[in-house]
Design a protein around this motif. Sequence first.
Motif, PDB file in Angstrom:
ATOM      1  N   ASP A 122       0.801  -1.211   0.000  1.00 44.26           N
ATOM      2  CA  ASP A 122       0.000   0.000   0.000  1.00 44.26           C
ATOM      3  C   ASP A 122       0.839   1.267   0.000  1.00 44.26           C
ATOM      4  OD1 ASP A 122       1.005  -0.455   2.521  1.00 44.26           O
ATOM      5  OD2 ASP A 122      -0.757   0.326   3.570  1.00 44.26           O
ATOM      6  N   LEU A 123       2.125   1.163  -0.307  1.00 47.26           N
ATOM      7  CA  LEU A 123       2.993   2.335  -0.294  1.00 47.26           C
ATOM      8  C   LEU A 123       3.161   2.975  -1.667  1.00 47.26           C
ATOM      9  CD1 LEU A 123       5.838   1.264   2.154  1.00 47.26           C
ATOM     10  CD2 LEU A 123       4.118   3.017   2.508  1.00 47.26           C
ATOM     11  N   ASP A 180       2.860   7.772   5.183  1.00 48.00           N
ATOM     12  CA  ASP A 180       1.969   6.613   5.063  1.00 48.00           C
ATOM     13  C   ASP A 180       2.026   5.659   6.251  1.00 48.00           C
ATOM     14  OD1 ASP A 180       1.305   7.628   2.606  1.00 48.00           O
ATOM     15  OD2 ASP A 180       2.624   6.274   1.487  1.00 48.00           O
ATOM     16  N   ARG A 181       3.203   5.581   6.902  1.00 49.95           N
ATOM     17  CA  ARG A 181       3.388   4.575   7.951  1.00 49.95           C
ATOM     18  C   ARG A 181       3.904   5.133   9.271  1.00 49.95           C
ATOM     19  NH1 ARG A 181       4.097  -0.832   6.505  1.00 49.95           N
ATOM     20  NH2 ARG A 181       2.655  -1.369   4.831  1.00 49.95           N
ATOM     21  N   SER A 219      13.158  16.831  10.375  1.00 48.71           N
ATOM     22  CA  SER A 219      13.241  17.083   8.939  1.00 48.71           C
ATOM     23  C   SER A 219      12.093  16.463   8.165  1.00 48.71           C
ATOM     24  CB  SER A 219      14.572  16.541   8.382  1.00 48.71           C
ATOM     25  OG  SER A 219      14.643  15.139   8.553  1.00 48.71           O
ATOM     26  N   LEU A 220      11.223  15.739   8.871  1.00 44.92           N
ATOM     27  CA  LEU A 220      10.059  15.117   8.226  1.00 44.92           C
ATOM     28  C   LEU A 220       8.820  15.932   8.562  1.00 44.92           C
ATOM     29  CD1 LEU A 220      10.909  11.414   9.054  1.00 44.92           C
ATOM     30  CD2 LEU A 220      10.763  12.368   6.759  1.00 44.92           C
ATOM     31  N   ALA A 221       8.344  16.685   7.588  1.00 49.52           N
ATOM     32  CA  ALA A 221       7.135  17.485   7.781  1.00 49.52           C
ATOM     33  C   ALA A 221       5.933  16.694   7.300  1.00 49.52           C
ATOM     34  CB  ALA A 221       7.241  18.799   7.002  1.00 49.52           C
ATOM     35  N   ASP A 222       4.790  16.906   7.928  1.00 51.31           N
ATOM     36  CA  ASP A 222       3.576  16.247   7.462  1.00 51.31           C
ATOM     37  C   ASP A 222       3.144  16.852   6.139  1.00 51.31           C
ATOM     38  OD1 ASP A 222       3.116  14.399   9.554  1.00 51.31           O
ATOM     39  OD2 ASP A 222       2.381  16.023  10.830  1.00 51.31           O
ATOM     40  N   THR A 223       3.045  15.996   5.100  1.00 53.00           N
ATOM     41  CA  THR A 223       2.667  16.501   3.788  1.00 53.00           C
ATOM     42  C   THR A 223       1.418  15.822   3.256  1.00 53.00           C
ATOM     43  OG1 THR A 223       4.064  14.865   2.670  1.00 53.00           O
ATOM     44  CG2 THR A 223       5.059  16.994   3.227  1.00 53.00           C
ATOM     45  N   GLY A 224       0.945  14.792   3.948  1.00 56.15           N
ATOM     46  CA  GLY A 224      -0.221  14.062   3.470  1.00 56.15           C
ATOM     47  C   GLY A 224      -1.496  14.865   3.629  1.00 56.15           C
TER      48      GLY A 224
END
Length: 358
Positions: free
Chosen positions: A30-31, A281-282, A349-354
Amino acid sequence: MQHLTHGDIKAATDRIAGRTRPIALAPAFDLGIGVGVGVDSTDLEPGQVWLALEYLQHTGSFKARGAQNFLQAHRDSGTLPDAGVTIASGGNAGLACAWAARRQGVTATVFLPRTAPPVKVARLRSYGADVRLVGTGYAEALAACEEFTATTGALASHAYDLPLIAAGAGTLMEEIHERLPDLDTVVVAVGGGGLFAGVATAARHHGVRVVAVEPENCRALNAAIEAGHPVDTPVDSVAADSLGAPRASAMALRAAQQDGVQSVLVPDTEIVRARQSLWDDRRIAVEHAAATALAALTGPSDSDGPSGSARDGSGPSAADGPRGSAPYRPGPGEKICVVLCGANTDIRSLADTGSDAG
């Protein structure tokens, strides 16, 4: 040339049993794997693509396996000195060495340049390491480490270029095969080549294809394949902190020249995208090195690439020559496992983009 055998990896598997965390696997259909690589993601059945969650390993990377195997082997043979072990590394290898040394009851003396981030120094010390800050670059730290080895008799370790280190890394492939005996292909990121050499040696024994993935501008193994021998290469990638070895080991090149190995290069843009996708996603936060392996399946292609299952022996190998910047195209029904090798990263460094972020 140092030679690694499947027997070395089996011995390492027995040696570190109960001392490292067993591999965890998760389905990944599902990725969006397959989008942009000539495979409709809706055609990927559950169980066709798996993620090996090695970032859950002690110290946050696969390096713990090699470090534990290295020190346990020397302990078993009576060659682990009272002076302990030493290494020049502020990254995953240094952390793993310090952790394994503490488990063995000896000191790890870790050399770093004075410019090393304080957070790395603090984490190494949290594992009981004796941290020595020397010079302003890795070369000076390495020279000090070598002098320390000569004067104290400490056991010298290395981030990737030792058979015991590579064999320890290869134990994760043994565990993957035990869980997925019908696996066709394993996808792994390559830096200096310790993980790759171990995985490729075990995979070849089990008839599994290996896709060796490197950033376009951090391609030590790909360049070695092209030249026919290890060569110095430029290092310029978002994943250089883990995959930034300027030269691949001779062990890695030997493994790459066997049948069933394919070398793939991916651009930094796809590495960043794959890493972000894992988070969106995860909620999996991995290093860019781990995302490099996944990017081999998710990136767009500007030309048709080779495909085919390792089960039937089809498809080209690295021995046929280096590959360019194209994703790996899985064949129909091919079962694939992607190794997520480490998670020592800055989560900020990981921003929420979903679309559901917030």
